[in-house]
Design an enzyme around this catalytic site. Sequence first.
Site, mmCIF file in Angstrom:
data_model
loop_
_atom_site.group_PDB
_atom_site.id
_atom_site.type_symbol
_atom_site.label_atom_id
_atom_site.label_comp_id
_atom_site.label_asym_id
_atom_site.label_seq_id
_atom_site.Cartn_x
_atom_site.Cartn_y
_atom_site.Cartn_z
ATOM 1 N N GLN A 1 41.223 38.886 31.998
ATOM 2 C CA GLN A 1 40.901 39.798 32.448
ATOM 3 C C GLN A 1 40.991 40.644 33.507
ATOM 4 O OE1 GLN A 1 36.650 40.138 31.055
ATOM 5 N NE2 GLN A 1 36.869 38.243 29.725
ATOM 6 N N ASP B 1 35.604 33.667 24.791
ATOM 7 C CA ASP B 1 35.467 33.937 25.675
ATOM 8 C C ASP B 1 34.577 33.734 26.840
ATOM 9 O OD1 ASP B 1 35.625 36.564 27.318
ATOM 10 O OD2 ASP B 1 34.744 37.908 26.217
ATOM 11 N N PHE B 2 35.216 32.994 27.001
ATOM 12 C CA PHE B 2 33.686 32.297 27.888
ATOM 13 C C PHE B 2 33.289 32.901 29.369
ATOM 14 C CE2 PHE B 2 33.457 27.665 25.841
ATOM 15 C CZ PHE B 2 33.150 28.860 24.204
ATOM 16 N N GLU B 3 32.640 33.145 29.421
ATOM 17 C CA GLU B 3 32.224 33.774 31.267
ATOM 18 C C GLU B 3 31.055 32.652 31.865
ATOM 19 O OE1 GLU B 3 32.102 38.165 30.646
ATOM 20 O OE2 GLU B 3 33.836 38.293 29.227
ATOM 21 N N GLY B 4 30.445 33.887 32.870
ATOM 22 C CA GLY B 4 29.255 33.590 33.390
ATOM 23 C C GLY B 4 29.884 32.200 34.091
#
Length: 600
Positions: free
Chosen positions: A476, A385-388
């Site tokens: 998402q 869940d890598f974000e940003g």
Amino acid sequence: MVRARPFLTVLTAALLAVPGVTALSSAARAADADLAVNGGFESGLSGWSCTAGSGTTVNSPVHSGGSALQATPAGSDNAQCAQTVTVRPSSQYTLSGYVRGSYVYLGASGTGTTDVSTWTQSAPDWQKLATTFTTGAAATKVTLYTHGWYGTGAYYADDISLVGPGTSAGQPPAAPTGLTAGTVTSSSVALSWTAVPGATGYAVYRDGVKAQPATGTSATVTGLNPSTAYSFQVTAVNDAGESAKSAAVTATTSAGSSGGSTGLPTHALVGYLHSSFANGSGYTRLADVPDSWDVIDLAFGEPTSATSGDIRFNRCPVTECPNVESDADFKAAIKAKQAAGKKVLISIGGANGQVQLTTATARDTFVSSVSHIIDTYGLDGLDIDFEGHSLSLDASDTDFRNPTTPVIVNLVSALKTLKARYGPGFVLSMAPETFFVQMGYQYYGTGKWGGQDPRCGAYLPVIYALRDDLTLLHVQDYNSGPIMGLDNQYHSMGGADFHIAMTDMLLTGFPVAGDAGRVFPPLRPDQIAIGMPASTNAGNGYVAPSEVTKALDCLTKRTNCGSYAPHGTWPGLRGLMTWSVNWDRYANWEFQRNFDAYFG
């Protein structure tokens, strides 16, 4: 000194005048050529074929130029990368190259005499390997190769050359015509085409990537995914080279049995469980999660620093979560869920957990630290869940099929290593945001002229490289801006159409940044779960249960569709993902109850 020059000139002239004498062997040297194609890997893997997708190109470390080969052995695969070149019979050749890593091999086979290889047990920095051979009297083709050794990590190779007598260039054949698809199964497509004069063989391309050679005018491409559309092309080859590609033909494999080796039900409900923190939704004990939830992602494992690769999973402290269970009870709950057929994963990242695997050291630390978490709690797999700013693309990284950005290449390598370590039952899932996936239809990285956000589409090379290892992709579909669908219209959150359009892109495939030559291929329907917020409190983009039902009807039955018309019907769609179990409990299990009512 001055007087010596006329004498040398006369001597050289005299030698050249004698029949059968060649001064300084200059003619022999002039006949030699470097026959290796793309030996410096400056054109990606063009000319090379690597087993099991084990190879890629990187821009660091390199011996010279801007690129080098990186190949990673996994399981029973030693990560061999090879190319076949045309040689002269009864001629001497020198094979050389620069390598680094543990147990790196360089060799040649099919010489017609004694095949040769050379290797190094340990090369912490670039080391030259070289060997020579003489071709047999009937040898016209030789295969050059590099490979590593099982379980010893990635190796690197650069500046590979084969120096010796060249061959006449000639002309490549014309492109094949009449390509058609014949018998189609859930895992194969039969192809045939018209013979090309002057061709000595053919090459079959799948979705723009060379899949296999062919000696005749037909071939069956195997190892395909069920219910998936593929584009095929064929080229003709001879000693002079390869023709242009034929016109493309598209074929869709038939439906196969779903579930795979991971033991998931045909339709699964996936949810994130707040295990390391509390918020307005309150803490939910793992043992109290209802049986409807088939996959439970423990949120979150986070790094000690953005670039360390050192992932830690710290359970919520009593001061923040007064009702938190003990470690012993938590582990017992995991075993109980698994005994009931559920999957419990560790999810890495989240909004606060930026992970940037910028170096090989960070990659290896990621593998070891994540393995420690999985082993400590006896988990079934891993969710990314890598974000940003975890993933972004270097300006020179323009092809999702051959990424060169270190954070991308190292993540792919780490995940392949974990998958190989734990075997086919290991569950691997990803939860990217739409900006990192579907936005890639319009933009990819900084773009041809620069100025774009380098994170745009940055998940695509990761998904593509791991498409055969990926259990679930649940993008998402929330906290998202408007995204252009395959109808070239922008779609916004808040209704069924957004979920239909975003999911259709994953199941149909799409050209990346509008480039028809670089198509992101469709994923299998059993790999896709639609990501939605569980309640209005959970995030922007909440839709009521009736809109969830509309989206499922349209995608699985092609009924109840709105303004967006999907490109297929996918009854094997895996299911739904939500953020989060905690927020669904807060909303009286509305999301779960709607899923149960729909799938039974």
